[in-house]
Each structure stands twice: as C-alpha cells, then as structure tokens.
Scaffold this active site. Structure first.
Site, PDB file in Angstrom:
ATOM      1  N   GLU A   1       0.883  -1.169   0.000  1.00 32.13           N
ATOM      2  CA  GLU A   1       0.000   0.000   0.000  1.00 32.13           C
ATOM      3  C   GLU A   1       0.914   1.211   0.000  1.00 32.13           C
ATOM      4  OE1 GLU A   1      -3.114  -0.283  -0.564  1.00 32.13           O
ATOM      5  OE2 GLU A   1      -3.293  -2.427  -0.203  1.00 32.13           O
TER       6      GLU A   1
ATOM      7  N   CYS B   1      -1.820   9.027   4.251  1.00 37.07           N
ATOM      8  CA  CYS B   1      -1.800   8.607   2.838  1.00 37.07           C
ATOM      9  C   CYS B   1      -3.098   9.025   2.171  1.00 37.07           C
ATOM     10  CB  CYS B   1      -1.616   7.099   2.750  1.00 37.07           C
ATOM     11  SG  CYS B   1      -2.709   6.236   3.876  1.00 37.07           S
TER      12      CYS B   1
HETATM   13  P1  NAP Z   1       8.898   5.556   3.515  1.00 32.03           P
HETATM   14  O1  NAP Z   1       9.948   6.569   3.561  1.00 32.03           O
HETATM   15  O2  NAP Z   1       8.630   4.839   2.251  1.00 32.03           O
HETATM   16  O3  NAP Z   1       9.242   4.500   4.680  1.00 32.03           O
HETATM   17  C1  NAP Z   1       8.377   3.422   4.949  1.00 32.03           C
HETATM   18  C2  NAP Z   1       9.158   2.316   5.617  1.00 32.03           C
HETATM   19  O4  NAP Z   1      10.107   1.791   4.679  1.00 32.03           O
HETATM   20  C3  NAP Z   1       9.958   2.780   6.822  1.00 32.03           C
HETATM   21  O5  NAP Z   1       9.946   1.781   7.803  1.00 32.03           O
HETATM   22  C4  NAP Z   1      11.353   2.945   6.226  1.00 32.03           C
HETATM   23  O6  NAP Z   1      12.368   2.859   7.182  1.00 32.03           O
HETATM   24  C5  NAP Z   1      11.379   1.750   5.297  1.00 32.03           C
HETATM   25  N1  NAP Z   1      12.408   1.794   4.264  1.00 32.03           N
HETATM   26  C6  NAP Z   1      13.095   2.850   3.784  1.00 32.03           C
HETATM   27  N2  NAP Z   1      13.964   2.441   2.818  1.00 32.03           N
HETATM   28  C7  NAP Z   1      13.808   1.102   2.690  1.00 32.03           C
HETATM   29  C8  NAP Z   1      14.386   0.106   1.869  1.00 32.03           C
HETATM   30  N3  NAP Z   1      15.322   0.378   0.958  1.00 32.03           N
HETATM   31  N4  NAP Z   1      13.972  -1.174   2.001  1.00 32.03           N
HETATM   32  C9  NAP Z   1      13.020  -1.493   2.886  1.00 32.03           C
HETATM   33  N5  NAP Z   1      12.427  -0.592   3.704  1.00 32.03           N
HETATM   34  C10 NAP Z   1      12.810   0.686   3.607  1.00 32.03           C
HETATM   35  O7  NAP Z   1       7.492   6.192   3.987  1.00 32.03           O
HETATM   36  P2  NAP Z   1       7.171   7.095   5.237  1.00 32.03           P
HETATM   37  O8  NAP Z   1       7.747   8.455   5.016  1.00 32.03           O
HETATM   38  O9  NAP Z   1       7.494   6.387   6.500  1.00 32.03           O
HETATM   39  O10 NAP Z   1       5.583   7.168   5.140  1.00 32.03           O
HETATM   40  C11 NAP Z   1       4.913   7.997   4.249  1.00 32.03           C
HETATM   41  C12 NAP Z   1       4.539   7.275   2.974  1.00 32.03           C
HETATM   42  O11 NAP Z   1       3.742   6.136   3.245  1.00 32.03           O
HETATM   43  C13 NAP Z   1       3.691   8.160   2.072  1.00 32.03           C
HETATM   44  O12 NAP Z   1       4.061   7.949   0.735  1.00 32.03           O
HETATM   45  C14 NAP Z   1       2.281   7.667   2.339  1.00 32.03           C
HETATM   46  O13 NAP Z   1       1.350   7.979   1.329  1.00 32.03           O
HETATM   47  C15 NAP Z   1       2.534   6.197   2.470  1.00 32.03           C
HETATM   48  N6  NAP Z   1       1.441   5.537   3.183  1.00 32.03           N
HETATM   49  C16 NAP Z   1       0.561   4.756   2.474  1.00 32.03           C
HETATM   50  C17 NAP Z   1      -0.502   4.157   3.123  1.00 32.03           C
HETATM   51  C18 NAP Z   1      -1.494   3.298   2.385  1.00 32.03           C
HETATM   52  O14 NAP Z   1      -2.250   2.571   3.043  1.00 32.03           O
HETATM   53  N7  NAP Z   1      -1.543   3.343   1.075  1.00 32.03           N
HETATM   54  C19 NAP Z   1      -0.670   4.335   4.497  1.00 32.03           C
HETATM   55  C20 NAP Z   1       0.250   5.133   5.182  1.00 32.03           C
HETATM   56  C21 NAP Z   1       1.307   5.729   4.519  1.00 32.03           C
HETATM   57  P3  NAP Z   1      13.040   4.209   7.768  1.00 32.03           P
HETATM   58  O15 NAP Z   1      11.976   4.936   8.496  1.00 32.03           O
HETATM   59  O16 NAP Z   1      14.094   3.676   8.633  1.00 32.03           O
HETATM   60  O17 NAP Z   1      13.546   4.966   6.571  1.00 32.03           O
END
Ligand code: NAP
Length: 526
Positions: free
Chosen positions: A288, A322
């Site tokens: 997601e 999101c």
């Molecule tokens: P993010 O930067 O993509 O990080 C999400 C998770 O991925 C974190 O635990 C992050 O760890 C980890 N991560 C980062 N690089 C990675 C890699 N190379 N391999 C595996 N995992 C990795 O997102 P965010 O800033 O936390 O959250 C915001 C985003 O989530 C927005 O785009 C939002 O729209 C989306 N979101 C979507 C939904 C949905 O249901 N569609 C719901 C909520 C949020 P670190 O924190 O250590 O970097």
C-alpha cells in the site's frame, strides 16, 4: 487502566464521547510516558532481547527536537540473518496450531491494545505529533483490525473448503496455507494501526513475521511487540528489528529465507522492494503506497459541507495521511465562495503541542519534511498564488519543533504540484469548468488511493464513481473529504501507483492474501 476507560471508544469520527474524562485519562497516560522518556530499548529476535554494537537510533520528538524519547538498536545484517532463521524455525509449529488457537491469541492481543490504548495513543502524540483524537483513533483501529481479520478466518472456517468430486471415489479439499515468513515494514504516520493490521493478518494466517517500524516511530513498534508477547505469540513468531531502512531494508526484504513482504510506505521504496523481491521465483509483495488524493467540488455542492470536509482531510495529522486531501478541483462558479470558507475554517484551527487537549494541528515528522514544505511553497509562489500560510512557525515553544503553517495555494491544472505527493500540509486548489474536467485532471496523477466528491446531483455522483481511478471514494462527507476509513467499513485499496495488491487492508479479502492454495485430492478405491 479502568474498565470504563477501556470501554470508551473513540474513532476518527466520534462525536458522542465524554471529553472531560477522555482528557483526564489521556493526561494520566502522558504523565506515565514522560517518566519513561530517554530509556534504551532492545530489539527482539526469537523472544530474546538483542543489542547492537552500532550507535543507537535516537527517537526524537517532532514537538521538541531536543527531547529524546528513547534509544533504539541499529540492527545489522547479522541480526536480520538471526531473525530469519528464528522465524523459519518458529513458523513450523505456529502454522500447525489449530487456527482457533491462533485466533484466540490474536484476539487477546486486540484486548490488550484496548486496555493500553491511552498509553499507546500517548506514545503516538509524542513520537509522531498526532493530536489526541487522531492518536486514539489509530490505537482503536489497531484493535478493530485484529478482530476483523480474526472474523475472516472464522467465517472461512480456517480457509478449508470442500470441492466438487470428479469421480465417486475421490474427496477434494481446497486449503489455504501460510507462505512462511513475511517481512512487515511500516511507515511513520499510522505506526500502530498499519503495523498491527499488516502483521496480525500475516500472523493469524499462520506466517511468522519480522517487523521493522519506521525509524522515526520505534517506540510505538516496541509497544506492539510487547502486546504480542503478552498475548502469547510464541518466541520467534514475531520478531522486532529496528534500524534505518537505508541500512537494513534491502537485507531484510531481499533475504533468501523470506517468503513474502508486506509493506506500507512511499511509492519509491515500495517499487524498489517490488523490483528486487522476486529473483528465483515470484514472491508475494503486498504493498500500500502513496497518494495524491483529490476532492472535487461541483457547482451543485453544499459548500459548507465541502469546506468542512476538505479542511478536516487536509489538516488532520498535518496532511501526513496517505489518504489526506492534497488537491481540490472546484467549479469556477463556486470557487471564490468555497475558498473563502476553507480559509476561514483553516484560520480557526488551533496549532501547537498536540499533547495539549485543545490542539488540532501539530508538527510535521522531521526537519526533512519542513524542507519539503518550504521547497513546494517556493514552487507555488513561482507558478501560482499563496492563498494562506506558506511559512515556518517559530513563535515561542513552536521554535523547538517542526512546525509549519497549513498552506493553501492556487495553481493552474498544468502544475506538477497537483500530481506529486509531498506529505506535508500543503493543499493545491485548481479551478475547473466541469466535473468531467475535474475527473480527467484527478486521474492524471499516477496515484489512485482516495477521492471525494461534493455534489447535489445523482448523475454527477454516478459519473464520479464510474470514472474516478481511486480505490476509496467518498461522497459529501463532512467529517473528511478523503479520510477516515475503518476496518470492515471502508476497504483501503490503492490503485495504480498507490498499491499493488488489488485487495486492501480493512477489507474482506485481506487475510487470504497471506496464504497460498493447496488442492488436496484423496482417492479411495474399494
Ligand atoms: P517511507 O519513507 O517509504 O518509509 C516506509 C518504511 O520503509 C519505513 O519503515 C522505512 O524505514 C522503510 N524503508 C526505507 N527504505 C527502505 C528500503 N530500501 N527497504 C526497505 N524498507 C525501507 O514512507 P514514510 O515516510 O514512513 O511514510 C509515508 C509514505 O507512506 C507516504 O508515501 C504515504 O502515502 C505512504 N502511506 C501509504 C498508506 C497506504 O495505506 N496506502 C498508508 C500510510 C502511509 P526508515 O523509516 O528507517 O527509513
């Protein structure tokens, strides 16, 4: 916590709650949590505390960047190897447990979340900068997600189903079985609900899980680990790894011993996982991802309702949902009136420390988000017009945290500000000539998560449902134009760049995705 406090249910749209008691219990929880600030927390592998030799991750509050909420382990590749080995071992007996026993353990976890919900919500105020109601909604949703996924297993009788016979001497059964070991990675913005939703579905289906929370929200992740442990999830079935995604992310998701990944987060990280995951064979990758969620306001709309709904969806959690509304297409005949109402309602929101009872709008998650905000405001100044906000907030105590004013800007439909996700309190408004044009512009974004329509015309509503490319849609919703989904009520399935599973969390088909089919034919010749 008292039974009375446990029984008080607050969702994102609650109205009939005794707020004075709610706030008294919340104050008490915050006092308890503040006394724990600054502690050091282990990771957990195979039920055992694990400490890393790397410098710990400092979990700082967005409310006041000087405040260190806790120190968490920076896990390494060696920890990931250990966690995968432990999960593979533990999954064997977990999957052999009767599904009724797994359901009972998971329902205990839901009960524990409800018991601890004021403290869990308090952690999210401090760690994410959620206001009290948003934080409590997140905690309540977590418990409801577990129960909803347990219901799915029960209703499907453990996903064992008799099939038709092709001859009289055979018995055919279809069985859904767990894949094995899932890596579960969650984002910062719903650190309890999303972590719980993804992991509980994987667990109740019989998988073992290696869980990594966002490195800005490890404290909430730790609380989830402790809940599963207390509920009776056996050692090694749920492992808690902390560390930065850029350091351990690839090691986790691309590990040979991992059978699938469930991920919620940005499109960029999600696509990296998707492309790298399946080398020797195709592995399940439930994703997601981001959103750029439009609200459309037609000439027939009730503008009071529309401006309420857009204001709430745009500024709830500082536009870091999101599902947050980040763009509005408004018919030019009503644009001036709508914008005037929206600005008036935005001016009225209280900004400050989200731990305070009367604050609606808190800080953004970190300094990087402040920089993103200032960059997009600059772009809006060059391409359009700033209608409201657009600056950092530094008065008094706000200077200590990551505070910005909600920004409303007017741009033309060519602007990329209407198509990219920024995840900061920035709302782009664009005037259009018709609903058809609004839908066409909405669909130009590569995202397709949520969308809202305000209209008094049945034919417009039908057209919107039929043509909008979004998985979650709302009509005339005052409590939030594009936000507020709840387990069992609004399945949350991103289309296009917003998700890859085609069956969302909160929806009736979720748990089955953590399982693979086995057809069992038994032939008895007499
Ligand atoms: P993010 O930067 O993509 O990080 C999400 C998770 O991925 C974190 O635990 C992050 O760890 C980890 N991560 C980062 N690089 C990675 C890699 N190379 N391999 C595996 N995992 C990795 O997102 P965010 O800033 O936390 O959250 C915001 C985003 O989530 C927005 O785009 C939002 O729209 C989306 N979101 C979507 C939904 C949905 O249901 N569609 C719901 C909520 C949020 P670190 O924190 O250590 O970097």
């Amino acid at each position: 916590m008292s039974t009375e406090a446990e029984n008080m249910k607050v969702t994102y749209t609650s109205t009939n709650v005794d707020m004075s008691r709610f706030h008294a219990w919340f104050d008490e929880a915050l006092r308890t949590l503040r006394a724990q600030q600054g502690a050091t927390y282990p990771a957990y592998i195979d039920g055992v505390e694990v400490r890393s030799e790397q410098a710990p991750i400092e979990d700082r509050s967005p409310i006041d960047a000087e405040v260190v909420l806790g120190h968490f382990q920076a896990c390494t590749k060696a920890h990931v190897d250990q966690a995968v080995a432990a999960a593979r071992r533990a999954q064997k007996s977990w999957r052999k447990l009767a599904w009724q026993e797994r359901v009972a353990i998971m329902r205990r976890a839901a009960g524990l979340i409800r018991k601890q919900k004021f403290e869990i919500a308090g952690v999210m105020c401090l760690e994410v900068g959620k206001n009290r109601l948003e934080a409590m909604g997140d905690a309540e949703e977590s418990a409801d997600l577990i129960d909803y996924y347990c219901d799915q297993v029960e209703q499907a009788d453990g996903f064992v189903r008799s099939m038709k016979k092709m001859t009289t001497i055979e018995t055919n059964t279809d069985v859904l079985r767990p894949f094995g070991v899932f890596v579960c990675i969650s984002p910062f913005n719903f650190p309890m609900a999303l972590s719980t939703g993804m992991s509980s579905a994987a667990l109740v289906a019989g998988n073992a899980v290696i869980f990594k929370p966002a490195s800005t929200t490890p404290w909430t992740g730790y609380r989830l680990y402790k809940i599963y442990e207390e509920a009776g999830v056996p050692a090694g079935v749920f492992n808690f790894i902390t560390g930065r995604g850029c350091d351990v992310g690839d090691t986790l998701t691309f590990h040979e011993g991992v059978d699938g990944v469930v991920f919620t987060g940005s499109k960029d990280v999600g696509m990296r996982i998707f492309h790298g995951l399946s080398e020797r064979w195709a592995k399940p990758c439930l994703m997601e991802l981001g959103g750029k969620n439009p609200a459309i306001v037609t000439a027939s709309a009730d503008l009071d309702k529309a401006s309420d709904g857009v204001m709430k969806s745009a500024w709830g959690l500082q536009n870091q949902k999101c599902s947050a509304c980040s763009r509005v297409y408004v018919h030019k005949a009503v644009a001036a009136d709508f914008i005037e109402r929206l600005i008036a309602k935005t001016k009225a929101i209280s900004i400050g420390d989200p731990c305070d009872a009367d604050v609606y709008f808190g800080p953004v998650i970190n300094e990087a988000a402040v920089k993103t905000y200032l960059r997009v405001v600059d772009q809006a100044k060059a391409e359009g017009e700033i209608l409201y906000g657009g600056h950092r907030l530094t008065e008094g105590a706000l200077a200590k945290g990551h505070y910005v004013a909600p920004a409303i800007v007017r741009v033309s439909k060519e602007s990329t500000l209407l198509r990219e996700e920024f995840f900061v309190p920035f709302l782009a408004v664009c005037e259009v000539d018709s609903l058809e044009e609004a839908i066409e512009e909405s669909n130009k974004a590569e995202y397709g998560l949520t969308a809202g329509l305000y209209s008094g015309d049945e034919a417009e509503i039908e057209l919107f449902f039929d043509e909008i490319e979004s998985g979650v849609t709302y009509i005339n919703k005052r409590s939030g134009a594009t936000t507020g989904a709840w387990p069992g009520a609004q399945p949350f399935c991103g289309w296009k760049g917003s998700g890859g599973s085609g069956k969302g969390g909160c929806g009736p088909y979720y748990v089955a995705q953590f399982m693979r089919e086995q057809s069992r034919s038994v032939v008895v010749e007499k």
